[in-house]
Design a protein around this motif. Sequence first.
Motif, PDB file in Angstrom:
ATOM      1  N   LEU A 709     124.747  98.700  -5.432  1.00  0.00           N
ATOM      2  CA  LEU A 709     125.056  97.913  -4.239  1.00  0.00           C
ATOM      3  C   LEU A 709     123.827  97.779  -3.346  1.00  0.00           C
ATOM      4  N   ILE A 710     123.048  98.847  -3.243  1.00  0.00           N
ATOM      5  CA  ILE A 710     121.812  98.790  -2.453  1.00  0.00           C
ATOM      6  C   ILE A 710     120.807  97.835  -3.106  1.00  0.00           C
ATOM      7  N   ALA A 711     120.711  97.897  -4.438  1.00  0.00           N
ATOM      8  CA  ALA A 711     119.712  97.091  -5.139  1.00  0.00           C
ATOM      9  C   ALA A 711     120.148  95.627  -5.286  1.00  0.00           C
ATOM     10  N   LEU A 712     121.411  95.404  -5.635  1.00  0.00           N
ATOM     11  CA  LEU A 712     121.889  94.044  -5.902  1.00  0.00           C
ATOM     12  C   LEU A 712     122.421  93.338  -4.657  1.00  0.00           C
ATOM     13  N   ARG A 713     122.918  94.113  -3.694  1.00  0.00           N
ATOM     14  CA  ARG A 713     123.370  93.603  -2.389  1.00  0.00           C
ATOM     15  C   ARG A 713     124.557  92.664  -2.493  1.00  0.00           C
ATOM     16  N   ARG A 714     125.277  92.707  -3.582  1.00  0.00           N
ATOM     17  CA  ARG A 714     126.489  91.893  -3.734  1.00  0.00           C
ATOM     18  C   ARG A 714     127.557  92.722  -4.439  1.00  0.00           C
ATOM     19  N   ARG A 770     120.813  87.326 -12.863  1.00  0.00           N
ATOM     20  CA  ARG A 770     120.461  87.076 -11.457  1.00  0.00           C
ATOM     21  C   ARG A 770     119.100  86.393 -11.326  1.00  0.00           C
ATOM     22  N   ASN A 840     120.009  81.572  -7.652  1.00  0.00           N
ATOM     23  CA  ASN A 840     119.275  82.758  -8.092  1.00  0.00           C
ATOM     24  C   ASN A 840     118.197  82.438  -9.113  1.00  0.00           C
TER      25      ASN A 840
END
Length: 847
Positions: A709-714, A770, A840
């Motif tokens: 979640l921190i890395a992909l932010r989605r 992505r 993306n």
Amino acid sequence: MALGAILCVAMTYYIMGHFAMTTDNDALLSPKLPWRVRQTAFDVAFPSDSSDLVVVVDGQTSELSQAAAASLAESLGAQTRLFRSVERPDSGSFWTHNGLLFASTEDVKTAMAQLLKSQPFLGSMASDPSLRGLAKTLSLVMKGVNNGDASVQDLRTPIHTLANALQGLAAGKPTFFSWRTLMTGHEPDMRELRHIILIDPVRDFTQLQPGKLPIDAIRTTAMRLHLDVANGVRVRLTGPVPLQDEELATLVQRAGLIACLASGAIILMLWFAVRSPWLIASILATTLVGLLIATALGLALFHRFNIISVAFIPLFVGMGVDLGIQFSVRYRAERGAAGDVGAALMATGRTMGKSLTLAAAAIGAGFLAFTPTAYYGVSQLGVIAGLGLLAALGLNLTLLPALIGLTRPPGAPARPSARLTRIDNYVLGHRILVIGLGGGAALICAALLPLVRFDFNPIHLRSSAVESVATYVDLTRDPDQSPNTLEVIRPTLAAADQLAANFRTDPTVYSARTLSSFIPTGQPEKIALIADAANLVDLTLNPLEVAPPPTDAEVVDSLHRAAVELHQTSIEDPSLRADTRRLADQFDRLARGSSSARAQAAEMLLPGFVTTLEQIRNLLQPRPVSIETLPPELVRQWQTPDGRARVSVLPKGNPNDDAVLHRFTVAGIKIAPDATGIAIYLQAYARAVVDAFLEAGVLSFVAICGLLLIALRRVRDVAITMAPIVLTGLLTMGTCVLIGQPLNFANIIALPLLFGIGVAFHIYFVMSWRSGGSHLLTSSLARGVFFSALATATGFGSLWASSHPGTASMGKLLMISLLWTLISALLFQPALMGQASPRNQTADTTS
């Protein structure tokens, strides 16, 4: 590359100087767990009965087994350097004098009647315990039959038994004669032919087989004493120490074959993936350096490995090879047919660096999340694997590119397969159908989850062909010998007796014993019966005069006379008449034969008589049994000095059946919630292992989701990454239910590797998607994933060939799970992702 070589040498030097490993299973779990606290309290109150090593002595006759057990125990007891204690639980003055008191009153009556019938044989033989005495005894008895003073039917068993023994000896066959059988008139049961020796050995837990020296000493001593099948005796070993040592020996039994299969399979899959010997060598060299670093880290942090934490080796190799394959396959695609090596490496680093870093970081975080579990083996495995994986990432982004830059292996342009293109187009064109099939399969497998079984019985992980396992199973066929007991402590013997009475009413219970169980019932009547018989046979068993040993001429003469009497006796019963003639013929043959033949016959017949005679004398001198007269060592096993008493409960049915043992322990805990014992220990240990893996799995899942979640932010992208992992897990468990493959202490260790591989694959695809990648099934990434999975599956699936059932089940579980990992990664995940999102698309990184 030079720095990598220096690091490799340094790590090797450190490992050689510090490597240590413990095989002590008790050190794997926290001693603060409630069931371990109860077991420890019981062990303190009632110290072990030295049953870590159990020697089972079986004899062709009861006399042989008893003599063998006595001589072996005496010899082993003198070897104090290897054995702390050597005990024979069925020996000693108490049992030799009072054994008959534990039989029923009817059995005592029968035994005394049979003894009185045997008086003619006993009296004559007791006064002349020789071959001459035996022949004279038969001559006198036959005269009595001819004179009408005795019944020939009473001689049916002695004549038949002696004729068979001497005939077998004449034919050169192994022949063993039992006076006990002759006098009782029936064949002995297994309990009469078997004696147990309990040993507390000195073990060395720094060795792969901690009990090897004591076990070898027992076998050597048995050979020196000629305790073998040729001499009518079989000595076998079982108990925790032989079981564990022979399990470890089984593990390495096909280690060479499995290592060759695994290495060959991995190299073959690497060849299909990268098509270059230099790339294969670079990947393997990088993995080796990483393995040495991980090993050194483990030793530096924990000082020694255990039988669980050492599983980081296949885990690291699987993940290390995957990272190398992904980088190398991408390098080949970037370089193409004749591109520049440096440019290709830079492009590979730009495109794959982030994917490899995120995958390694996520998996490393997942493994490090194992740390809080109470199962120390899993906790240490997580730390070593997590830190080792971060080291592997660093090496695959530094050492591997350096090796590739120096060796300059060729590239290869991407050539999408038309078949793969059609499959890819179908998956993307029918996303709802593919997702629906995946979701339906997940629901079906979720419904099967309650049927997933954990086999907590460690015996089922071992080869039944191994002596210790076969002996253990043989012992447990006798319900009194089952080690799977429930143990309870009560403050007084009266309270213990009351609890035992409650246990005996439960249908799952075979017996419940306390110290009071060693007080025979009906003692006055039994003692009176024995005393009456003892008075009648006193002079028979204890003659006033014993004849001196005969000369060979005297033996020959007595054999001739006995043969004549046997021939002259008129017998109507055809079978008895035939046996009598056979015995007469054997006496004639012995008389005409050599003195050595007569010596052989004496050696076969006479020692057993002396042993049996002494046993009868002792059994005819029982003493009233009470708590006060019980042997102190026996009392200490069942009652503490402060009065606390032990209740030991045995299960009814097959104690090696998980369902039987589960019902037994559930019922037992209802009656005594504070119960402990091996039956509870086994199941509690299994629950602790399962709980530890569940806890580690949940913590890993949360840690990986948080990092993604921190890395992909989605949230959507995290869900797309993790959903196929959940599907793979459900499909694997569902398949195990359908094929009847339970989880166990061995194959559950494979789950972290499967989890790590799955997470890595799905992260690669999501990161490529992505970045604008589309039609991923035809990309170099899919090629890398496919061959990485095959390398792991074929490499570690070769464990299926192991002769160790637990290891074989690990190989089976790996193959099943990696098959579903491939299906979910190559079919289900592309359907979840669909076409790359235009916002993306920064570059098409899949071509």
